[in-house]
Design an enzyme around this catalytic site. Structure first.
Site, PDB file in Angstrom:
ATOM      1  N   GLU A 166      25.172  16.882  33.480  1.00  0.00           N
ATOM      2  CA  GLU A 166      26.527  17.019  34.026  1.00  0.00           C
ATOM      3  C   GLU A 166      27.297  15.708  34.138  1.00  0.00           C
ATOM      4  O   GLU A 166      27.647  15.274  35.257  1.00  0.00           O
ATOM      5  CB  GLU A 166      26.475  17.714  35.391  1.00  0.00           C
ATOM      6  CG  GLU A 166      25.770  19.059  35.368  1.00  0.00           C
ATOM      7  CD  GLU A 166      25.951  19.862  36.658  1.00  0.00           C
ATOM      8  OE1 GLU A 166      26.410  19.284  37.654  1.00  0.00           O
ATOM      9  OE2 GLU A 166      25.672  21.076  36.641  1.00  0.00           O
ATOM     10  N   GLU A 355      20.712  25.418  33.702  1.00  0.00           N
ATOM     11  CA  GLU A 355      20.797  25.757  35.127  1.00  0.00           C
ATOM     12  C   GLU A 355      21.666  26.986  35.313  1.00  0.00           C
ATOM     13  O   GLU A 355      22.736  27.107  34.706  1.00  0.00           O
ATOM     14  CB  GLU A 355      21.449  24.629  35.960  1.00  0.00           C
ATOM     15  CG  GLU A 355      20.591  23.420  36.170  1.00  0.00           C
ATOM     16  CD  GLU A 355      21.286  22.341  37.003  1.00  0.00           C
ATOM     17  OE1 GLU A 355      22.163  22.678  37.840  1.00  0.00           O
ATOM     18  OE2 GLU A 355      20.953  21.167  36.811  1.00  0.00           O
TER      19      GLU A 355
END
Ligand code: FCB
Length: 448
Positions: A166, A355
C-alpha cells in the site's frame, strides 16, 4: 443455494505484518522503526497503544504456524521488519534478524505452508527517516540494497515477493494526512514520497530479476478502491476520474504501464511543486514492471464534487448499508467491479487478493470460541464476487484473508480486531473465532 468452487490451484492464505504482530522491538539487535517512534508519541495512537509486545509472535511463531496448519492455510503472507535486518537502514546486516525469518520460513515450509513475503509494510528504520526517509531519493537505493540482501539469503525458499504494501498509505496517510508514521501533513511532500516508493519498487524488481529465479515472482500490493460518482453529472464523473487517479492509477500505471498517468502529472504540477523526477528514474520504472498485482480490497468510495478535500475538491458520500467497525461500507460488488476493471485496463495481470477482511464487534470468547458471524458473512460475500470475476476470466490465483489474528491496527491500536483468531492481549492466548472454523472448511472444499 449454489455451490461455489474455485480453480484447482487456487491458493488460500492469510496475511499479517511485522510491526502489527511481532513485538520484541528491542530484541536481537533490532533498530528503531518510524512506527516505534510514532506510537510512542503521545496522541498518535488510540489509548497510547504500541507494538512493543503486540501478539508476541516473535516468540510464539511456532504456535502460530501450528494454528495456520490447523486452519489449512496453503500460504502465509507476512512482512520482514527492515530494522531487524539493517538496524540503521543500511550498512551492516544484523545476522540475528535474518535468523528469525530463517526460522520462520523453515517452520512454514515444514508445515507445508508457502511463504509470501512483503519487504516493506511500513516500518522504515528511524535512522533513515532522520535523513529524510522516503522524501530522500537515496532511500530508494537503500531499499533496493536491503531487498537484494534478503533475496540472497531467503530467495532459495521464497517464491512470492511483494515489494511494497500500500504505497498510497505510506505516501498519503503518512505524509499528507499525518495519521500514520512519520506523521507529516504536506501534500507536495507526499507526492514526492510516492515517486520514490515507486522508484524503489522498480529497483527491487530489477535486483530480483538479476538473480534469475526460475520459480519466484515479484509484485506489489496496492490498496485499491473502485470509485463511483455520486451522480451521473459531468462534474461528479470528472471528480470520480480524478479520485481514481489519486488512489489507483497513480500507482497502477507506473507498476504496470511504466509511466505516471498524464492527467495526474499535470494536476500535481499545477497545484503542487512535485514530483521532482530525476533523469533516469522513469527508465528504471518502465523497464521493471511488476510480475503480479496484489490487491488489498476493503471498501469502495462514492464521491461528488465538493471541498472537503481542499485540493482534489471532492466529498465522500456514505451510502446506506452495512458498515464495519472501521466505518467502512460492506460492498462486495466493489471487488468484482474492481477486478473486472483491472482485467480490462491493465491487460489481465496475475492477481492475488493480498488482503481482505473486516473488523466487527465480535462476541467475547464463550466456551473457547468467539462468535463472529458478521466476519464470516463478509468473507463469504467477497469470496462469491471474486469467484464470479474468476469465472469471467480475471486471473486471480489466490486470496489472503486479513488477518490471521487480531493485532495492532496502526492508529487504532488494539481497539479494532480483524483476526480469524482472537488474541487475549493479557494472556496472549489464541482463541478460534467461528470464521476461522468456517474458513478451514472453505479451504478443505476449495469452495463452499
Ligand atoms: C491495510 C493494511 C493492513 C491492515 C488493514 C486493516 O491498510 O495493509 O496492515 O491494517 O489495512
Amino acid at each position: 443455494m449454489s455451490l461455489i468452487i474455485f480453480p484447482k490451484d487456487f491458493i488460500w492464505g492469510s496475511a499479517t505484518a511485522s510491526y502489527q504482530i511481532e513485538g520484541a522491538v528491542n530484541e536481537d539487535g533490532r533498530g528503531e522503526s518510524i512506527w516505534d517512534r510514532f506510537s510512542h508519541t503521545p496522541g498518535k495512537v488510540t489509548n497510547g497503544d504500541t507494538g512493543d509486545v503486540a501478539c508476541d509472535h516473535y516468540h510464539r511463531y511456532k504456535q502460530d504456524i501450528k494454528i495456520m496448519k490447523e486452519i489449512g492455510l496453503q500460504s502465509y503472507r507476512f512482512s520482514i521488519a527492515w530494522p531487524r535486518i539493517f538496524p540503521e537502514g543500511k550498512g551492516k546486516m544484523n545476522q540475528k534478524g535474518i535468523d528469525f525469518y530463517d526460522r520462520l520460513i523453515n517452520e512454514l515450509l515444514e508445515n507445508g505452508i508457502d511463504p509470501a513475503v512483503t519487504l516493506y509494510h511500513w516500518d522504515l528504520p528511524q535512522a533513515l527517516q532522520d535523513s529524510g526517509g522516503w522524501s530522500n531519493h537515496d532511500t530508494a537505493d537503500y531499499f533496493a540494497e536491503y531487498a537484494e540482501s534478503i533475496f540472497k539469503v531467503l530467495g532459495d525458499r521464497v517464491n512470492k515477493w511483494i515489494t511494497h504494501n500500500e504505497p498510497w498509505c505510506v505516501a498519503f496517510a503518512g505524509h499528507r494526512q499525518g495519521r500514520h508514521a512519520p506523521g507529516f501533513t504536506d501534500f507536495s511532500l507526499a507526492v514526492q514520497v510516492s515517486h520514490h516508493l515507486m522508484l524503489s519498487h522498480a529497483k527491487a524488481v530489477q535486483a530480483y530479476k538479476a538473480l534469475n529465479s526460475k520459480t519466484g515472482k515479484i509484485g506489489i500490493t496496492l490498496n485499491l478502491y473502485p470509485i463511483y460518482p455520486a451522480s451521473d453529472s459531468f462534474e461528479d464523473t470528472e471528480t470520480a476520474m480524478l479520485v481514481d487517479g489519486y488512489h489507483n492509477r497513480w500507482f497502477l500505471d507506473p507498476a504496470f504501464k511504466g509511466q505516471y498517468p498524464q492527467d495526474m502529472l499535470n494536476f500535481y504540477k499545477e497545484k503542487l511543486n512535485s514530483p521532482v523526477i530525476q533523469p533516469g528514474d522513469m527508465e528504471i520504472i518502465a523497464a521493471n514492471p511488476a510480475e503480479f498485482l496484489g490487491i488489498n480490497y476493503y471498501f469502495r468510495k462514492v464521491v461528488r464534487k465538493g471541498n472537503i478535500d481542499p485540493v482534489l475538491l471532492f466529498d465522500e458520500v456514505k451510502p446506506e448499508g452495512q458498515y464495519t467497525e472501521m466505518n467502512w461500507e460492506v460492498y462486495p460488488q466493489g471487488l468484482y467491479d474492481l477486478l473486472m476493471r483491472i482485467k480490462k485496463d491493465y491487460n489481465n495481470p496475475l492477481i492475488y487478493i493480498t488482503e481482505n477482511g473486516a473488523a466487527f464487534k465480535d462476541s467475547k470468547p464463550i466456551n473457547g470460541i468467539v462468535e463472529d458471524q458478521d466476519r464470516l458473512n463478509f468473507l463469504k460475500q467477497h469470496f462469491e464476487t471474486t469467484a464470479k470475476a474468476v469465472k469471467e476470466g480475471v486471473n486471480v490465483q489466490g486470496y489472503y484473508v486479513w488477518s490471521l489474528m487480531d493485532n495492532f491496527e496502526w492508529a487504532h491500536g488494539y481497539t479494532k480486531r480483524f483476526g480469524l483468531i482472537y488474541i487475549d492481549y493479557e494472556t496472549q492466548e489464541r482463541i478460534w473465532k467461528r470464521s476461522a472454523l468456517w474458513y478451514k472448511d472453505v479451504i478443505k472444499n476449495n469452495g463452499f
